[in-house]
Design an enzyme around this catalytic site. Structure first.
Site, PDB file in Angstrom:
ATOM      1  N   HIS A 192       0.802  -1.078  -0.116  1.00 35.41           N
ATOM      2  CA  HIS A 192       0.094  -0.141  -0.026  1.00 35.41           C
ATOM      3  C   HIS A 192       0.776   1.239   0.054  1.00 35.41           C
ATOM      4  CE1 HIS A 192      -2.778   3.137   2.119  1.00 35.41           C
ATOM      5  NE2 HIS A 192      -3.227   2.822   1.082  1.00 35.41           N
TER       6      HIS A 192
ATOM      7  N   ASP B 297       7.813   6.176 -20.710  1.00 33.35           N
ATOM      8  CA  ASP B 297       7.990   6.020 -22.243  1.00 33.35           C
ATOM      9  C   ASP B 297       9.383   5.528 -22.559  1.00 33.35           C
ATOM     10  OD1 ASP B 297       9.418   8.440 -22.545  1.00 33.35           O
ATOM     11  OD2 ASP B 297       7.490   9.652 -22.576  1.00 33.35           O
TER      12      ASP B 297
ATOM     13  N   ARG C  83       8.479  18.239 -14.943  1.00 25.80           N
ATOM     14  CA  ARG C  83       9.473  17.174 -15.502  1.00 25.80           C
ATOM     15  C   ARG C  83      10.595  16.762 -14.605  1.00 25.80           C
ATOM     16  NH1 ARG C  83      13.535  18.246 -20.248  1.00 25.80           N
ATOM     17  NH2 ARG C  83      14.829  16.580 -20.070  1.00 25.80           N
TER      18      ARG C  83
ATOM     19  N   ASN D 132       4.798   9.467 -19.712  1.00 23.38           N
ATOM     20  CA  ASN D 132       5.110   8.817 -18.274  1.00 23.38           C
ATOM     21  C   ASN D 132       3.954   8.891 -17.350  1.00 23.38           C
ATOM     22  OD1 ASN D 132       7.960   8.317 -19.212  1.00 23.38           O
ATOM     23  ND2 ASN D 132       7.880  10.725 -19.212  1.00 23.38           N
TER      24      ASN D 132
END
Length: 142
Positions: A22, A30, A109, A133
């Site tokens: 959890h 990608d 990013r 991503n």
């Protein structure tokens, strides 16, 4: 091979999904993502797209219902004219398995890269879409 489990899910990927607990996070990266240099655990899924992998794992993988946004996308860099139609596909897939409010957040990013370094695993895919991503936070099985 197992019955009821997509053949897209390799033995290495099913092992990682089973090991996760959890609130652990997994990155589906990608083809441009620096997965090998960022991963604590690297799973190769070359030749497969992220959307098809999401369709394969989400019937098995609960998203965390105890957080507002269990799914994180890498935000488009300001000034970059890239369109992200794959995000619409992700949303549609996730909505089929996760109820409640919008499950998605966007992360800058370089902040995404730092968070990915802390993830339980990174799945390196053959996904060609830019900004494809995605990070999933695991929930509990009820």
């Amino acid at each position: 091979m197992l019955k009821g489990i997509s053949s897209l899910i390799s033995p290495d990927l099913i092992k990682v999904l089973m090991e996760m607990g959890h609130s652990d996070e997994i990155v589906f990266a990608d083809a441009n993502f620096p997965a090998a240099s960022h991963a604590q655990r690297l799973v190769r899924c070359d030749g497969h797209g992220i959307a098809e992998l999401l369709e394969a794992i989400l019937p098995l993988f609960p998203l965390d219902v105890y957080v507002d946004r269990p799914v994180t996308l890498m935000a488009v860099t300001p000034g970059d004219g890239v369109k992200t139609p794959i995000w619409d596909r992700y949303r549609k897939i996730v909505e089929g398995y996760h109820s409640g409010a919008d499950a998605f957040e966007e992360m800058e990013r370089f902040a995404f890269y730092e968070r990915a370094k802390q993830a339980y695993a990174i799945v390196s895919t053959g996904e060609r879409a830019l900004y494809a991503n995605i990070i999933l936070k695991k929930g509990v099985v009820i």
